[in-house]
Scaffold this active site. Structure first.
Site, PDB file in Angstrom:
ATOM      1  N   GLU A  76      -6.482   3.646  -5.979  1.00 23.08           N
ATOM      2  CA  GLU A  76      -7.465   3.929  -5.048  1.00 23.08           C
ATOM      3  C   GLU A  76      -8.224   5.145  -5.584  1.00 23.08           C
ATOM      4  O   GLU A  76      -7.085   6.334  -5.047  1.00 23.08           O
ATOM      5  CB  GLU A  76      -7.454   3.862  -3.235  1.00 23.08           C
ATOM      6  CG  GLU A  76      -8.686   3.560  -3.329  1.00 23.08           C
ATOM      7  CD  GLU A  76      -9.044   4.495  -1.528  1.00 23.08           C
ATOM      8  OE1 GLU A  76     -10.012   3.634  -0.669  1.00 23.08           O
ATOM      9  OE2 GLU A  76      -8.478   5.296  -1.263  1.00 23.08           O
ATOM     10  N   ASP A 108      -2.779   4.855  -2.409  1.00 25.69           N
ATOM     11  CA  ASP A 108      -4.158   5.088  -1.889  1.00 25.69           C
ATOM     12  C   ASP A 108      -4.858   6.959  -2.154  1.00 25.69           C
ATOM     13  O   ASP A 108      -3.812   7.275  -2.593  1.00 25.69           O
ATOM     14  CB  ASP A 108      -3.895   5.765  -0.415  1.00 25.69           C
ATOM     15  CG  ASP A 108      -4.594   5.667   0.650  1.00 25.69           C
ATOM     16  OD1 ASP A 108      -5.169   4.779   0.898  1.00 25.69           O
ATOM     17  OD2 ASP A 108      -4.468   7.298   1.156  1.00 25.69           O
ATOM     18  N   ASP A 125       0.675  -1.303  -0.028  1.00 26.62           N
ATOM     19  CA  ASP A 125       0.146  -0.014   0.209  1.00 26.62           C
ATOM     20  C   ASP A 125       0.690   0.953  -0.167  1.00 26.62           C
ATOM     21  O   ASP A 125       1.998   1.525   0.599  1.00 26.62           O
ATOM     22  CB  ASP A 125      -0.532   0.159   1.172  1.00 26.62           C
ATOM     23  CG  ASP A 125      -2.642   1.320   1.339  1.00 26.62           C
ATOM     24  OD1 ASP A 125      -2.557   1.393   0.926  1.00 26.62           O
ATOM     25  OD2 ASP A 125      -2.814  -0.513   1.416  1.00 26.62           O
ATOM     26  N   HIS A 127     -11.103  -2.669   3.336  1.00 27.12           N
ATOM     27  CA  HIS A 127     -10.952  -2.257   4.507  1.00 27.12           C
ATOM     28  C   HIS A 127     -12.176  -1.572   5.063  1.00 27.12           C
ATOM     29  O   HIS A 127     -11.606  -1.220   6.338  1.00 27.12           O
ATOM     30  CB  HIS A 127     -10.004  -2.352   4.846  1.00 27.12           C
ATOM     31  CG  HIS A 127      -9.085  -1.491   4.299  1.00 27.12           C
ATOM     32  ND1 HIS A 127      -8.712  -1.240   3.171  1.00 27.12           N
ATOM     33  CD2 HIS A 127      -8.490  -0.286   4.648  1.00 27.12           C
ATOM     34  CE1 HIS A 127      -7.980  -0.064   2.277  1.00 27.12           C
ATOM     35  NE2 HIS A 127      -8.425   0.377   3.598  1.00 27.12           N
ATOM     36  N   ASP A 128     -12.126  -0.752   4.017  1.00 23.69           N
ATOM     37  CA  ASP A 128     -12.907   0.425   5.067  1.00 23.69           C
ATOM     38  C   ASP A 128     -14.611   0.104   3.907  1.00 23.69           C
ATOM     39  O   ASP A 128     -15.145   1.314   4.263  1.00 23.69           O
ATOM     40  CB  ASP A 128     -12.632   1.145   2.843  1.00 23.69           C
ATOM     41  CG  ASP A 128     -11.444   1.651   3.226  1.00 23.69           C
ATOM     42  OD1 ASP A 128     -10.863   2.161   4.376  1.00 23.69           O
ATOM     43  OD2 ASP A 128     -10.834   2.266   2.650  1.00 23.69           O
TER      44      ASP A 128
HETATM   45  O1  TEU Z   1      -9.113   5.074   1.820  1.00 25.66           O
HETATM   46  C1  TEU Z   1     -10.102   6.144   0.731  1.00 25.66           C
HETATM   47  C2  TEU Z   1     -11.837   7.155   1.181  1.00 25.66           C
HETATM   48  O2  TEU Z   1     -11.956   7.572   0.385  1.00 25.66           O
HETATM   49  C3  TEU Z   1     -12.620   6.130   1.996  1.00 25.66           C
HETATM   50  O3  TEU Z   1     -12.666   5.022   0.886  1.00 25.66           O
HETATM   51  C4  TEU Z   1     -12.588   6.517   3.544  1.00 25.66           C
HETATM   52  O4  TEU Z   1     -12.098   4.412   3.538  1.00 25.66           O
HETATM   53  C5  TEU Z   1     -13.433   7.359   3.612  1.00 25.66           C
HETATM   54  O5  TEU Z   1     -14.273   5.932   4.317  1.00 25.66           O
HETATM   55  C6  TEU Z   1     -14.292   8.123   2.884  1.00 25.66           C
HETATM   56  O6  TEU Z   1     -15.115   8.398   3.517  1.00 25.66           O
HETATM   57  C7  TEU Z   1      -7.629   5.310   2.075  1.00 25.66           C
HETATM   58  C8  TEU Z   1      -7.880   4.314   2.806  1.00 25.66           C
HETATM   59  O7  TEU Z   1      -8.333   2.773   1.793  1.00 25.66           O
HETATM   60  C9  TEU Z   1      -8.417   4.467   3.869  1.00 25.66           C
HETATM   61  O8  TEU Z   1      -8.315   3.114   4.982  1.00 25.66           O
HETATM   62  C10 TEU Z   1      -7.456   5.155   4.846  1.00 25.66           C
HETATM   63  O9  TEU Z   1      -8.364   5.815   5.960  1.00 25.66           O
HETATM   64  C11 TEU Z   1      -7.868   6.716   4.039  1.00 25.66           C
HETATM   65  O10 TEU Z   1      -8.011   6.712   2.211  1.00 25.66           O
HETATM   66  C12 TEU Z   1      -6.439   7.778   3.866  1.00 25.66           C
HETATM   67  O11 TEU Z   1      -5.319   6.893   4.049  1.00 25.66           O
END
Ligand code: TEU
Ligand code: CA
Length: 543
Positions: free
Chosen positions: A253, A200, A98, A322-323
């Site tokens: 992402e 990310d 990542d 994971h989100d």
């Molecule tokens: O996530 C970015 C993101 O925009 C979303 O998916 C996030 O989970 C959030 O819910 C927006 O409302 C990435 C990573 O996957 C996430 O785990 C991190 O917290 C984020 O970036 C910051 O690095």
């Protein structure tokens, strides 16, 4: 453009703190992942994407990095990481890291030196004076905070920008030195043998200006930083200098991308990313913002999938990470059919065109967490959103329901290895509550079942790699009904047709699909004129 992934790449995402704990501190670690490599290899996947394992104060579970070249102590040592690379390689598995470069931790050396007044490092971040005692602009923040925090204490008249938590200051990508630093970081890991990166929130890194944004319900100001030309230039440069020389690949992402923006980032002719994670299909059951959910309508999901499959040359195919809440928990009638719904998702993930990503636990049909109150939830975003909802006067019961349904912790509960204590994840209290359903849903039990969820995922993964029509074939949409979805994959004279029933009721096989009888694999032991709840079948025909 050179494409450095292979068409038969199948990725398994690991969220290290939730995978396997070996030293009894309740937190997964690198030796834990190493101890499960045989299991991972048995799935048939050939690539692992590791969520961040870098040194971090863990404000956002490692997405706040305080040293890009060191391993989080709680996860292990650099030696452990090198062992992981070589042991994985010995099993034919690549590691993808990542890469979090929109921001660092406020505990990163660079930020500390900026605070100490070193001009060079002040320039690494986005620091601005307030406007007449007010904030520098009206932007929003991803984590429902104010995106500006005082730089250097309450008395300061300067602020730093953070699109995520206060402990995640955004880097200043206008500064060429930042680019050089990150190139150096990428090379450091590539030299160690990693095969690529998951980048990310990569399409927000370059801010065109810090002007006020157009008022909007979500992320006011985003027009100033989403997919800017500056971002495209940086990605092209990283590709040329870091990825290409190592034959490495990258998935971005990319938040709030539409098809056009996605094409601009990863189309065949673009020398930037190999593929992107888009979000439209994850938003089928949301009302305006992701914290308000409505019933998932399968048809909407099908239409969105078809749109992206036909609109992009190559997709990053994912339904969990994971989100995101677990996907099978999103189908309103999946209760009682969890295994069937999971098998159907295996059919979907493995027969769409693109690189499939399987998130840990998805292969055994893990569900959303069974949290009973906010104290059991750890995620910073959930706590912030709860606070914001409170300040907006949303009643307590509704606030909690929102978090329960949408919290990112739903997907972060410890991996369910067995029906034993702590699901076999750890000898002591895990950092996040184990789901009570590990009594039924766990790896140990799945391994005894010939036609279980796990067995089906494995079968689908092996088909995905073996059949060239699944690797290389075109995607052709065939049927979108209320709950029935079908598409074909076509390569030369070969044609495979995937048929799905995306609901918990039996439905008649539509007559338009009645010709597809030659079943290659089905998620039910016998398949006929009726599609069973969440049935998936793959059929073959010739052209
Ligand atoms: O996530 C970015 C993101 O925009 C979303 O998916 C996030 O989970 C959030 O819910 C927006 O409302 C990435 C990573 O996957 C996430 O785990 C991190 O917290 C984020 O970036 C910051 O690095
Ligand atoms: Ca541990």
């Amino acid at each position: 453009m050179a494409r450095n992934y292979k068409n038969d790449t199948v990725v398994y995402q690991i969220y290290p703190r939730s995978y396997k704990d070996t030293n009894g501190d309740g937190m997964g670690d690198l030796p834990g992942i190493i101890s499960k490599l045989d299991y991972i290899a048995s799935l048939g996947v050939n690539t692992i994407w590791l969520s961040p394992i870098y040194k971090s104060p863990d404000d956002d579970n490692g997405y706040d990095i305080s040293d890009y070249k060191a391993i989080q102590e709680r996860f292990g040592t650099m030696q452990d990481f090198e062992t992981l690379i070589s042991e994985a390689k010995a099993r034919g598995i690549d590691i993808v890291m990542d890469l979090v470069i929109n921001h660092t931790s406020d505990e990163h050396e660079w930020f500390k030196r900026a605070l100490a007044g070193e001009e060079k490092y002040r320039n690494y971040y986005i620091i601005k004076k307030g406007k007449n005692g007010k904030l520098p602009n009206n932007w929003g923040n991803f984590f429902a905070e104010c995106p500006w925090a005082k730089f250097g204490g309450e008395d300061s008249d300067e602020y730093y920008l953070h699109l995520f938590s206060k402990k995640q200051p955004d880097l200043n990508w206008h500064n060429p030195e930042v680019l050089e630093e990150i190139k150096d970081v990428m090379k450091f890991w590539l030299e160690k043998g990693v095969r690529g990166f998951r980048c990310d929130v990569i399409n927000v890194i370059y801010k065109n200006s810090l002007e006020n944004g157009k008022k909007s319900l979500v992320l006011t100001g985003s027009e100033h930083y989403l997919s800017t030309d500056g971002c495209h230039k940086i990605l092209a440069e990283l590709r040329k200098c870091c990825l290409e020389p190592y034959g490495a690949w990258a998935v971005g992402e990319t938040v709030f991308v539409d098809l056009k923006k996605a094409r601009d980032l990863c189309d065949e002719e673009r020398d930037e990313l190999d593929m992107v994670f888009s979000f439209e299909h994850m938003e089928c059951d949301q009302i305006a913002v992701k914290w308000f959910k409505k019933k998932l309508r399968p048809k909407k999901l099908m239409q969105t999938i078809t749109k992206w499959q036909t609109g992009l040359f190559w997709n990053a195919v994912y339904f969990e990470n994971h989100d995101q809440p677990r996907f099978i928990s999103r189908f309103s009638d999946s209760e009682g059919y969890l295994s069937e719904a999971s098998k159907m998702m295996a059919g979907l993930v493995m027969t769409l065109r693109g690189t499939p990503f399987v998130y840990e636990g998805q292969e055994i049909g893990m569900t959303n967490g069974d949290f009973k109150c906010l104290d059991e939830v750890m995620d910073i975003e959930s706590h912030n959103v709860y606070k914001m909802a409170k300040s907006l006067g949303i009643p307590r019961g509704i606030r909690w329901k929102m978090i329960q349904k949408t919290s990112r912790d739903n997907a972060r509960t410890p991996m369910q290895w067995s029906d034993g204590e702590n699901a076999g994840f750890s000898d002591s209290k895990p950092w996040l509550k184990v789901n009570g359903n590990h009594k039924n849903i766990n790896v140990e039990r799945e391994l005894t079942l010939d036609f279980g969820t796990l067995a089906f995922w494995k079968k689908m993964i092996s088909l995905r790699k073996e059949l060239d029509v699944l690797c290389d074939g075109e995607f052709v949409p065939l049927y979108e009904g209320k709950s029935v979805y079908a598409f074909a994959r076509v390569l030369g004279s070969k044609k495979l047709v995937s048929i799905f029933n995306m609901c918990g009721k039996e439905v008649k096989l539509p007559k338009e699909l009645s010709a597809y009888k030659n079943t290659v694999i089905s998620s039910y032991e016998a398949s006929g004129e009726v599609l069973k709840p969440f049935e998936f079948r793959l059929t073959s025909s010739t052209i």
